[in-house]
Write a protein that holds these residues in place. Structure first.
Motif, PDB file in Angstrom:
ATOM      1  N   ILE B  90     -21.271-125.860  55.739  1.00  0.00           N
ATOM      2  CA  ILE B  90     -20.161-126.646  56.284  1.00  0.00           C
ATOM      3  C   ILE B  90     -18.855-126.294  55.568  1.00  0.00           C
ATOM      4  CG2 ILE B  90     -19.206-128.982  56.296  1.00  0.00           C
ATOM      5  CD1 ILE B  90     -21.018-128.627  58.567  1.00  0.00           C
ATOM      6  N   ALA B  91     -18.947-126.138  54.237  1.00  0.00           N
ATOM      7  CA  ALA B  91     -17.749-125.826  53.464  1.00  0.00           C
ATOM      8  C   ALA B  91     -17.157-124.484  53.884  1.00  0.00           C
ATOM      9  CB  ALA B  91     -18.074-125.815  51.973  1.00  0.00           C
ATOM     10  N   ARG B  92     -18.025-123.566  54.330  1.00  0.00           N
ATOM     11  CA  ARG B  92     -17.521-122.258  54.763  1.00  0.00           C
ATOM     12  C   ARG B  92     -17.108-122.261  56.228  1.00  0.00           C
ATOM     13  NH1 ARG B  92     -20.403-117.143  53.034  1.00  0.00           N
ATOM     14  NH2 ARG B  92     -19.946-117.037  50.813  1.00  0.00           N
ATOM     15  N   GLY B  93     -17.198-123.427  56.865  1.00  0.00           N
ATOM     16  CA  GLY B  93     -16.739-123.535  58.242  1.00  0.00           C
ATOM     17  C   GLY B  93     -17.748-123.102  59.283  1.00  0.00           C
ATOM     18  N   VAL B  94     -19.030-123.116  58.951  1.00  0.00           N
ATOM     19  CA  VAL B  94     -20.049-122.791  59.945  1.00  0.00           C
ATOM     20  C   VAL B  94     -20.195-123.980  60.888  1.00  0.00           C
ATOM     21  CG1 VAL B  94     -22.472-122.216  60.308  1.00  0.00           C
ATOM     22  CG2 VAL B  94     -21.276-121.333  58.307  1.00  0.00           C
ATOM     23  N   LYS B  95     -20.075-123.726  62.185  1.00  0.00           N
ATOM     24  CA  LYS B  95     -20.220-124.811  63.161  1.00  0.00           C
ATOM     25  C   LYS B  95     -21.679-124.911  63.597  1.00  0.00           C
ATOM     26  CE  LYS B  95     -15.873-126.103  63.946  1.00  0.00           C
ATOM     27  NZ  LYS B  95     -15.689-126.053  62.468  1.00  0.00           N
TER      28      LYS B  95
END
Lengths: 316, 99, 176, 92
Positions: B90-95
């Motif tokens: 989530i922190a790396r922006g994975v949806k």
């Protein structure tokens, strides 16, 4: 039936190891390569068990997959973005690569064949004869800390040199994790730290009569230290000159030297322990070596000289 | 083999498919979150059955407790590990897939 | 006399480790040591220093007082084991079925638990429960990833939270 | 057991090839480690062939594993320094 199953298992293991080694060197993306190498280390531990080398398996599992993995992953995190990908990796210059590959395969096979054809080696009988006088029941521990203690002395020396080299290169290259990833980490660290202490002590104790001993125990303790470090704990060891914890780095080397030279005072040669005290000597050296190896491996994983004081900003 | 050993062996045999299915889930599921579901849950039970079975098979209390300890550590590691991986993703922006 | 020395030692150790339950920890680690060495008495030369070190040194600050109700541990474990099996079977079924029936969703769940350690415990436990995964155990909201069957998963979480509250001896408001 | 001797030879070749063919320094380190593993494997496989169980090669490999992690650590840190262009212009 059983023999057939075991052969199939060996074949599967060998194929997996080859594939993982290939992946470690040629997979797309460094991250994938490093993970492949870590899995390779874990499976090597299984191979050591299959080859009746449980002592090696223990060390490989703790070092190969634990410490080396932590080292490689933290290095990966520190490499600048532009440096991470190596686009031309796979299309390594064709003809030269094929030639080199053929040459290497030929050479390696020839070497392995020669080694295979040589008369079966063996100091096994000599070790078995010397074992009753060595002070322990596990032949590997006897070789490491009595019969060939000289090797171990030099090995701890090499490890110490490696730490000196990395510290001499400058301050830490990867600091304490920039932020604690999750509140679960300190809880996990708090829970696991005593486990690491107990299991390392257990492995150390076992070394006297069964697979185990200073190396796996030290590696385990070092790996545990790395784990709690990444979970956000501040290490005891600092870069300050008079830090008492720094003495632990050289404890193993000093203890072994004292033992080696100390017996000389009674007119014996290097590392020739008095037979009735040999067990005691090995016990003391094992404890010193394990503590020292643990902290040496931990110091290596810091990737440079730690700060003089672990400030509160490290834990933010 | 004693009856206890037979029960142990069958528990081990029962545990192995969970590992296989967890790994199959790793291959079949579409994104990191759904894969974590497959791994954390299936391996927990798979290893639990294997350890419990081996413990019964060994017929020694100390061995059984040691195996239980291994399982416990592994459960803790997989529960915390799954949470960490999900958080990092989530922190790396994975949806998440399909949301 | 001996008792007084013992209680003095206890309070000394308490201050040294700024935490609760040094004696409990020593007992727990001694049991662990017994399990590891399979009750070998000769191992105590290593065991005693190791147990002491494990109990007294810990690089992490102790968490809050942990009021685990041991009596509830057994039933809790039974529920945990049953839910684990159910969750493994559930995920295995989703893997096997050719249609691969998954319908992921991200849901927010307002905490009812108050204490940090209970929340921590619950957030990790959720990862092993049927169809749920913790994404972020926040201050107000617990963010969850659900594999499918949102309502069912949520009611499961509610019941789980009540059980965790019982385990930690916490009173939580009933679900409206 | 001869299967593992073949594995040792193949790993050594894989590593040696990788040491030259791989571009990135970190991969070269991995290749070097694969070669080390191959050498260890050969030692232990040969020890298996002896009539009396021989623990000297096991002890040597144990020593070797620890040394190789030391070498890897130094190499990895050199790679990180190299990537950041340090070492030339900085004295400390």
């Amino acid at each position: 039936m059983m023999a057939w199953a075991i052969t199939a298992f060996d074949a599967l293991l060998v194929a997996l190891l080859l594939w993982l080694a290939w992946q470690a060197i040629h997979a797309d993306g460094l991250f994938r390569a490093v993970i492949s190498f870590m899995v390779f280390g874990l499976l090597m531990a299984v191979a050591w068990v299959r080859l009746d080398a449980p002592d090696v398996a223990l060390a490989e599992a703790a070092i190969g997959a634990g410490v080396t993995g932590a080292l490689l992953l933290s290095a990966l995190g520190r490499l600048p973005e532009r440096d991470k990908e190596a686009p031309a990796d796979r299309r390594a210059r064709g003809l030269a690569a094929v030639g080199l590959a053929a040459l290497a395969l030929g050479g390696a096979t020839a070497l392995a064949t020669i080694a295979w054809a040589l008369p079966a080696p063996g100091l096994g009988r000599e070790v078995t004869e010397a074992l009753p006088k060595s002070g322990v029941d596990n032949p590997v521990t006897a070789v490491l800390l009595n019969i060939r203690a000289f090797d171990t002395l030099l090995e701890i020396g090499v490890l110490l040199l490696a730490v000196i080299a990395t510290w001499a290169l400058g301050p830490m290259q990867w600091s304490a994790p920039a932020r604690v990833m999750s509140p679960a980490l300190p809880v996990l660290g708090r829970l696991l730290f005593p486990m690491f202490v107990l299991v390392s002590a257990y492995v150390l104790w076992r070394g006297g009569h069964a697979p185990g001993g200073a190396f796996p125990a030290g590696a385990l303790m070092g790996a545990g230290g790395v784990l709690v470090f990444f979970a956000g704990a501040k290490p005891w060891i600092t870069g300050a000159e008079l830090d008492p914890w720094r003495w632990l780095l050289s404890l193993g080397l000093v203890a072994m030297l004292v033992a080696a030279v100390g017996v000389g005072a009674t007119g014996r040669s290097f590392f020739e322990y008095p037979v009735d005290l040999a067990g005691l000597f090995i016990l003391a050296l094992e404890v010193a070596a394990a503590l020292s190896i643990a902290i040496l491996l931990f110091a290596l994983c810091l990737g440079g000289r730690p700060p003089h004081r672990w400030g509160s900003e490290d834990e933010a | 083999m004693t009856a206890l050993a037979w029960v142990g062996a069958s528990l081990v045999a029962l545990g192995v498919p969970f590992f296989l299915l967890g790994t199959l889930g790793l291959l079949r599921f579409p994104d990191v979150f759904t894969r974590l579901h497959a791994l954390a849950k299936a391996d927990n039970v798979g290893l639990g059955l294997v350890c419990f079975g081996l413990g019964l098979h060994s017929g020694s209390l100390a061995h059984a407790l040691k195996l239980a300890l291994i399982w416990l550590l592994m459960v803790i590691a997989s529960a915390v590990g799954a949470g960490l991986v999900a958080r990092a993703a989530i922190a790396r922006g994975v949806k998440p897939w399909g949301v | 006399m001996a008792l007084r020395t013992l209680s003095r030692l206890h309070s000394f150790l308490r201050r040294r480790t700024r935490g609760v339950g040094v004696f409990e920890r020593i007992v727990a680690y001694a049991i662990l040591w017994w399990i590891l060495t399979e009750g070998d008495v000769r191992s105590l030369a290593f065991g005693i220093p190791a147990i002491a070190a494990a109990a007294l040194i810990n690089p992490f600050a102790p968490g809050g007082p942990r009021a685990w109700r041991l009596a509830r541990g057994g039933p809790f474990f039974a529920v945990f084991a049953w839910l684990s099996v159910r969750s493994a079977v559930d995920v295995a079924a989703r893997v096997i079925r050719p249609a691969r029936p998954i319908d992921p969703a991200v849901v927010d769940y307002p905490w009812r638990l108050q204490s940090g350690s209970a929340r921590q415990f619950m957030a990790n436990l959720i990862n092993l429960m049927p169809g749920t995964l913790t994404i972020d155990p926040g201050e107000q909201l617990l963010v969850l990833h659900v594999l499918g069957g949102k309502e069912r998963a949520l009611s499961g979480i509610r019941r789980l939270e009540e059980r965790v509250a019982g385990l930690f001896g916490e009173e939580i408001p009933a679900h409206e | 057991m001869s299967l593992y001797a073949v594995l040792a030879a193949a790993l050594f070749f894989l590593g040696l090839h990788g040491l030259f063919a791989a571009r990135h320094m970190l991969r070269k380190i991995l290749a070097l480690n694969v070669m080390t593993a191959a050498v260890f494997l050969l030692l232990v496989v040969l020890a298996e062939r002896a009539d009396v169980a021989d623990s000297v090669p096991h002890a040597m490999v144990l020593t070797g594993i620890v040394i190789s992690v030391g070498v890897t650590a130094v190499a990895v840190i050199l790679v990180v320094h190299l990537a950041h262009g340090r070492g030339r212009d900085r004295g400390d």
